[in-house]
Design an enzyme around this catalytic site. Sequence first.
Site, PDB file in Angstrom:
ATOM      1  N   ASN A 123       0.835  -1.212   0.000  1.00 21.71           N
ATOM      2  CA  ASN A 123       0.000   0.000   0.000  1.00 21.71           C
ATOM      3  C   ASN A 123       0.865   1.256   0.000  1.00 21.71           C
ATOM      4  OD1 ASN A 123       0.628  -0.797   2.700  1.00 21.71           O
ATOM      5  ND2 ASN A 123      -1.065   0.402   3.525  1.00 21.71           N
ATOM      6  N   GLU A 132       0.376   5.372   0.765  1.00 22.87           N
ATOM      7  CA  GLU A 132      -0.527   6.418   1.262  1.00 22.87           C
ATOM      8  C   GLU A 132      -0.065   7.792   0.799  1.00 22.87           C
ATOM      9  OE1 GLU A 132      -1.000   5.552   5.478  1.00 22.87           O
ATOM     10  OE2 GLU A 132      -2.185   3.783   4.957  1.00 22.87           O
ATOM     11  N   CYS A 141      -4.309   0.850  -2.308  1.00 23.76           N
ATOM     12  CA  CYS A 141      -4.205  -0.432  -1.597  1.00 23.76           C
ATOM     13  C   CYS A 141      -3.098  -1.282  -2.222  1.00 23.76           C
ATOM     14  CB  CYS A 141      -5.512  -1.199  -1.697  1.00 23.76           C
ATOM     15  SG  CYS A 141      -6.793  -0.627  -0.562  1.00 23.76           S
ATOM     16  N   GLU A 200      -3.316  -4.271  -3.121  1.00 25.42           N
ATOM     17  CA  GLU A 200      -3.875  -5.061  -4.223  1.00 25.42           C
ATOM     18  C   GLU A 200      -3.776  -4.296  -5.536  1.00 25.42           C
ATOM     19  OE1 GLU A 200      -5.117  -4.533  -1.237  1.00 25.42           O
ATOM     20  OE2 GLU A 200      -6.426  -6.163  -0.567  1.00 25.42           O
ATOM     21  N   CYS A 214     -10.846  -4.610   0.957  1.00 20.05           N
ATOM     22  CA  CYS A 214     -11.850  -3.536   0.951  1.00 20.05           C
ATOM     23  C   CYS A 214     -12.806  -3.743  -0.225  1.00 20.05           C
ATOM     24  CB  CYS A 214     -11.173  -2.163   0.886  1.00 20.05           C
ATOM     25  SG  CYS A 214     -10.582  -1.706  -0.750  1.00 20.05           S
ATOM     26  N   CYS A 266     -11.378  -3.074  -3.741  1.00 18.17           N
ATOM     27  CA  CYS A 266     -10.443  -4.100  -4.234  1.00 18.17           C
ATOM     28  C   CYS A 266     -11.175  -5.389  -4.600  1.00 18.17           C
ATOM     29  CB  CYS A 266      -9.333  -4.350  -3.219  1.00 18.17           C
ATOM     30  SG  CYS A 266      -8.130  -2.999  -3.252  1.00 18.17           S
TER      31      CYS A 266
HETATM   32  N1  THU Z   1      -5.286  -1.535   2.741  1.00 17.93           N
HETATM   33  C1  THU Z   1      -4.767  -2.307   1.748  1.00 17.93           C
HETATM   34  O1  THU Z   1      -3.699  -1.997   1.188  1.00 17.93           O
HETATM   35  N2  THU Z   1      -5.438  -3.419   1.385  1.00 17.93           N
HETATM   36  C2  THU Z   1      -6.577  -3.869   1.987  1.00 17.93           C
HETATM   37  O2  THU Z   1      -7.118  -4.909   1.588  1.00 17.93           O
HETATM   38  C3  THU Z   1      -7.160  -3.122   3.121  1.00 17.93           C
HETATM   39  C4  THU Z   1      -6.535  -1.807   3.392  1.00 17.93           C
HETATM   40  C5  THU Z   1      -4.522  -0.340   3.133  1.00 17.93           C
HETATM   41  C6  THU Z   1      -5.041   0.951   2.593  1.00 17.93           C
HETATM   42  C7  THU Z   1      -4.490   1.941   3.598  1.00 17.93           C
HETATM   43  O3  THU Z   1      -3.172   2.297   3.198  1.00 17.93           O
HETATM   44  C8  THU Z   1      -4.398   1.157   4.893  1.00 17.93           C
HETATM   45  O4  THU Z   1      -4.527  -0.214   4.543  1.00 17.93           O
HETATM   46  C9  THU Z   1      -5.451   1.526   5.909  1.00 17.93           C
HETATM   47  O5  THU Z   1      -6.717   1.504   5.328  1.00 17.93           O
END
Ligand code: THU
Length: 136
Positions: free
Chosen positions: A46, A48, A57, A59, A90, A93
């Site tokens: 991920n 940010e 994300c 994924e 999420c 995704c």
């Molecule tokens: N996140 C993912 O990368 N994948 C998921 O399946 C759930 C959430 C990340 C997004 C964000 O950077 C952090 O987790 C908190 O939501």
Amino acid sequence: MSHTAIDKVLFEAASAIRARSYSLYSNFVVGAAILADHGQVYAGCNIENAAFPQRNCAEVLAILGMISADTKRIKRIYVVGNGAAPVIFCGGCRQRIREFADLDIEVISHGVDGEPLTCTLEHLLPHSFGPDYLSK
Ligand code: THU
């Protein structure tokens, strides 16, 4: 290769790429690994952003790697997050995976300190809208 052996490879790839996660706002460190149709593995973490909604994300990066390599089918996908509870995909995704996968593929959620949770994509995203609707 058995599912157990494949899952070991995917868990290791997803866990390794967590080290590159850029998640300084949530501190939720995620790695994802895709097994694609010819046996290749594509991993992502991920990323940010100070403007919070612009985050990606793990994924998304794994799918980006797969598409960049001109591969289109996800056979299995594994995601690893913080803690003991499985990190659940999420909603966005789930739909992104749906674009490139059959509904009966297995998706695995794993908290790095806990046990994996395996279910089908259809279980995560029932009654889904997919590319087949637009080709009718
Ligand atoms: N996140 C993912 O990368 N994948 C998921 O399946 C759930 C959430 C990340 C997004 C964000 O950077 C952090 O987790 C908190 O939501």
